[in-house]
Design a protein around this motif. Sequence first.
Motif, PDB file in Angstrom:
ATOM      1  N   THR A 113       1.010  -1.067  -0.150  1.00 24.05           N
ATOM      2  CA  THR A 113       0.031   0.072  -0.017  1.00 24.05           C
ATOM      3  C   THR A 113       0.921   1.261  -0.064  1.00 24.05           C
ATOM      4  O   THR A 113       1.784   1.399   0.767  1.00 24.05           O
ATOM      5  CB  THR A 113      -0.926   0.035   1.090  1.00 24.05           C
ATOM      6  N   ILE A 114       0.607   2.200  -0.863  1.00 26.44           N
ATOM      7  CA  ILE A 114       1.392   3.323  -0.942  1.00 26.44           C
ATOM      8  C   ILE A 114       0.629   4.678  -0.531  1.00 26.44           C
ATOM      9  O   ILE A 114      -0.541   4.758  -0.885  1.00 26.44           O
ATOM     10  CB  ILE A 114       1.675   3.718  -2.393  1.00 26.44           C
ATOM     11  N   GLU A 115       1.131   5.153   0.755  1.00 27.01           N
ATOM     12  CA  GLU A 115       0.515   6.403   0.959  1.00 27.01           C
ATOM     13  C   GLU A 115       1.396   7.555   0.878  1.00 27.01           C
ATOM     14  O   GLU A 115       2.449   7.633   1.247  1.00 27.01           O
ATOM     15  CB  GLU A 115       0.338   6.185   2.487  1.00 27.01           C
ATOM     16  N   ALA A 116       0.837   8.494   0.113  1.00 29.06           N
ATOM     17  CA  ALA A 116       1.447   9.860  -0.319  1.00 29.06           C
ATOM     18  C   ALA A 116       0.935  10.814   0.242  1.00 29.06           C
ATOM     19  O   ALA A 116      -0.145  10.988   0.439  1.00 29.06           O
ATOM     20  CB  ALA A 116       1.638  10.050  -1.877  1.00 29.06           C
ATOM     21  N   GLU A 117       1.908  11.704   1.172  1.00 29.14           N
ATOM     22  CA  GLU A 117       1.072  12.896   1.724  1.00 29.14           C
ATOM     23  C   GLU A 117       0.615  13.870   0.505  1.00 29.14           C
ATOM     24  O   GLU A 117       1.085  13.666  -0.677  1.00 29.14           O
ATOM     25  CB  GLU A 117       2.308  13.378   2.633  1.00 29.14           C
ATOM     26  N   ARG A 124       8.307  11.323  -7.027  1.00 28.48           N
ATOM     27  CA  ARG A 124       8.781  10.380  -6.058  1.00 28.48           C
ATOM     28  C   ARG A 124       7.717   9.238  -5.824  1.00 28.48           C
ATOM     29  O   ARG A 124       8.367   8.264  -5.613  1.00 28.48           O
ATOM     30  CB  ARG A 124       8.640  11.126  -4.679  1.00 28.48           C
ATOM     31  N   VAL A 125       6.616   9.346  -6.129  1.00 30.64           N
ATOM     32  CA  VAL A 125       5.608   8.341  -6.325  1.00 30.64           C
ATOM     33  C   VAL A 125       6.025   7.269  -7.434  1.00 30.64           C
ATOM     34  O   VAL A 125       6.043   6.150  -7.246  1.00 30.64           O
ATOM     35  CB  VAL A 125       4.155   8.672  -6.458  1.00 30.64           C
ATOM     36  N   VAL A 126       6.300   7.890  -8.663  1.00 30.50           N
ATOM     37  CA  VAL A 126       6.812   6.949  -9.845  1.00 30.50           C
ATOM     38  C   VAL A 126       8.217   6.232  -9.329  1.00 30.50           C
ATOM     39  O   VAL A 126       8.226   5.196  -9.833  1.00 30.50           O
ATOM     40  CB  VAL A 126       7.026   7.923 -11.101  1.00 30.50           C
ATOM     41  N   ASP A 127       9.022   7.160  -9.003  1.00 30.93           N
ATOM     42  CA  ASP A 127      10.330   6.545  -8.201  1.00 30.93           C
ATOM     43  C   ASP A 127      10.029   5.066  -7.374  1.00 30.93           C
ATOM     44  O   ASP A 127      10.620   4.104  -7.562  1.00 30.93           O
ATOM     45  CB  ASP A 127      11.216   7.274  -7.398  1.00 30.93           C
ATOM     46  N   VAL A 128       9.027   5.143  -6.419  1.00 33.53           N
ATOM     47  CA  VAL A 128       8.485   4.048  -5.786  1.00 33.53           C
ATOM     48  C   VAL A 128       8.009   2.980  -6.424  1.00 33.53           C
ATOM     49  O   VAL A 128       8.356   1.722  -6.186  1.00 33.53           O
ATOM     50  CB  VAL A 128       7.673   4.762  -4.524  1.00 33.53           C
ATOM     51  N   LEU A 129       7.145   3.372  -7.390  1.00 37.24           N
ATOM     52  CA  LEU A 129       6.594   2.340  -8.339  1.00 37.24           C
ATOM     53  C   LEU A 129       7.840   1.623  -9.220  1.00 37.24           C
ATOM     54  O   LEU A 129       7.548   0.349  -9.385  1.00 37.24           O
ATOM     55  CB  LEU A 129       5.780   3.001  -9.245  1.00 37.24           C
ATOM     56  N   ASP A 130       8.800   2.373  -9.431  1.00 35.02           N
ATOM     57  CA  ASP A 130       9.876   1.671 -10.299  1.00 35.02           C
ATOM     58  C   ASP A 130      10.829   0.916  -9.464  1.00 35.02           C
ATOM     59  O   ASP A 130      11.039  -0.284  -9.815  1.00 35.02           O
ATOM     60  CB  ASP A 130      10.950   2.817 -10.541  1.00 35.02           C
ATOM     61  N   ALA A 131      10.922   1.111  -7.996  1.00 37.53           N
ATOM     62  CA  ALA A 131      11.559   0.190  -7.040  1.00 37.53           C
ATOM     63  C   ALA A 131      10.723  -1.100  -7.038  1.00 37.53           C
ATOM     64  O   ALA A 131      11.250  -2.150  -6.678  1.00 37.53           O
ATOM     65  CB  ALA A 131      11.763   1.100  -5.708  1.00 37.53           C
ATOM     66  N   ALA A 135      11.626  -5.002  -7.609  1.00 32.93           N
ATOM     67  CA  ALA A 135      11.543  -5.974  -6.790  1.00 32.93           C
ATOM     68  C   ALA A 135      10.591  -7.271  -7.099  1.00 32.93           C
ATOM     69  O   ALA A 135       9.984  -8.068  -6.320  1.00 32.93           O
ATOM     70  CB  ALA A 135      10.881  -5.544  -5.295  1.00 32.93           C
ATOM     71  N   LYS A 136       9.808  -7.036  -8.301  1.00 34.50           N
ATOM     72  CA  LYS A 136       8.977  -7.932  -8.892  1.00 34.50           C
ATOM     73  C   LYS A 136       7.553  -8.092  -8.048  1.00 34.50           C
ATOM     74  O   LYS A 136       6.799  -9.059  -7.987  1.00 34.50           O
ATOM     75  CB  LYS A 136       9.396  -9.238  -9.107  1.00 34.50           C
ATOM     76  N   VAL A 137       7.053  -6.756  -7.458  1.00 36.36           N
ATOM     77  CA  VAL A 137       6.149  -6.837  -6.976  1.00 36.36           C
ATOM     78  C   VAL A 137       4.706  -6.386  -7.637  1.00 36.36           C
ATOM     79  O   VAL A 137       4.685  -5.541  -8.556  1.00 36.36           O
ATOM     80  CB  VAL A 137       5.785  -5.858  -5.554  1.00 36.36           C
ATOM     81  N   ARG A 138       3.661  -7.026  -7.719  1.00 38.77           N
ATOM     82  CA  ARG A 138       2.631  -6.899  -8.749  1.00 38.77           C
ATOM     83  C   ARG A 138       1.317  -6.308  -8.148  1.00 38.77           C
ATOM     84  O   ARG A 138       0.661  -5.830  -8.372  1.00 38.77           O
ATOM     85  CB  ARG A 138       2.124  -8.073  -9.569  1.00 38.77           C
ATOM     86  N   ASP A 139       0.999  -6.624  -6.605  1.00 37.99           N
ATOM     87  CA  ASP A 139      -0.129  -6.243  -6.285  1.00 37.99           C
ATOM     88  C   ASP A 139       0.120  -4.803  -5.330  1.00 37.99           C
ATOM     89  O   ASP A 139       0.639  -4.808  -4.212  1.00 37.99           O
ATOM     90  CB  ASP A 139      -0.714  -7.168  -5.217  1.00 37.99           C
ATOM     91  N   VAL A 140      -0.172  -3.715  -5.661  1.00 44.61           N
ATOM     92  CA  VAL A 140      -0.039  -2.390  -5.316  1.00 44.61           C
ATOM     93  C   VAL A 140      -1.122  -1.461  -5.123  1.00 44.61           C
ATOM     94  O   VAL A 140      -2.219  -1.772  -6.228  1.00 44.61           O
ATOM     95  CB  VAL A 140       1.057  -1.586  -6.203  1.00 44.61           C
ATOM     96  N   THR A 141      -1.588  -1.011  -3.951  1.00 42.71           N
ATOM     97  CA  THR A 141      -2.603  -0.254  -3.904  1.00 42.71           C
ATOM     98  C   THR A 141      -2.314   1.182  -3.348  1.00 42.71           C
ATOM     99  O   THR A 141      -1.264   1.406  -2.947  1.00 42.71           O
ATOM    100  CB  THR A 141      -3.752  -0.695  -2.840  1.00 42.71           C
ATOM    101  N   PHE A 142      -2.905   2.209  -3.492  1.00 44.52           N
ATOM    102  CA  PHE A 142      -2.764   3.555  -3.119  1.00 44.52           C
ATOM    103  C   PHE A 142      -4.006   3.891  -2.208  1.00 44.52           C
ATOM    104  O   PHE A 142      -5.032   3.602  -2.264  1.00 44.52           O
ATOM    105  CB  PHE A 142      -2.945   4.490  -4.433  1.00 44.52           C
ATOM    106  N   MET A 143      -3.446   4.512  -1.145  1.00 46.33           N
ATOM    107  CA  MET A 143      -4.101   5.032   0.195  1.00 46.33           C
ATOM    108  C   MET A 143      -4.541   6.545  -0.173  1.00 46.33           C
ATOM    109  O   MET A 143      -3.681   7.294  -0.629  1.00 46.33           O
ATOM    110  CB  MET A 143      -3.560   4.940   1.392  1.00 46.33           C
TER     111      MET A 143
END
Length: 148
Positions: A113-117, A124-131, A135-143
């Motif tokens: 889960t990505i929580e951005a202020e 910076r959110v795109v940088d986190v998605l690239d990381a 890491a081969k993570v497929r399940d991502v949600t946004f808060m």
Amino acid sequence: MKSRIRRRFPRKESQLGFQIAPMIDVVFVILLFFMVAAGNARMENALNTQLPGGATEINLPDDVVIRIAEDGQVYLNDEPQDHPERKDLKELADGVLQLKQASDSAGTSLLVTIEAEEQAKYERVVDVLDALTRAKVRDVTFMAGAFE
């Protein structure tokens, strides 16, 4: 008429005081009662019960929270990762990769889960998605919404 004369004799006052012996007897009887009653008590975990219905094992996903602060600092489960100026976020990618491998070996899926202020940069959110992609993570949600 005959009058009867009653003489009053001074009575002897007896000092009764506080009698502790009967109270000790009562306390010992109560103590004996509870000791005997405790021997008949059954432990709650000794009662085996079967609930109706089939027991199915549910593998819940491992939940990881990545928080992005306004200054660009990235937190993985409230632990700061990398420097706010680093674009590649290698430390974050390595940490998430370890969590992904641990969840795969446990047979569960990793949910990030990505929580951005509110004032955090989209870059910076795109940088986190690239990381997370590295890491081969497929399940991502946004808060959405404010932090507490």
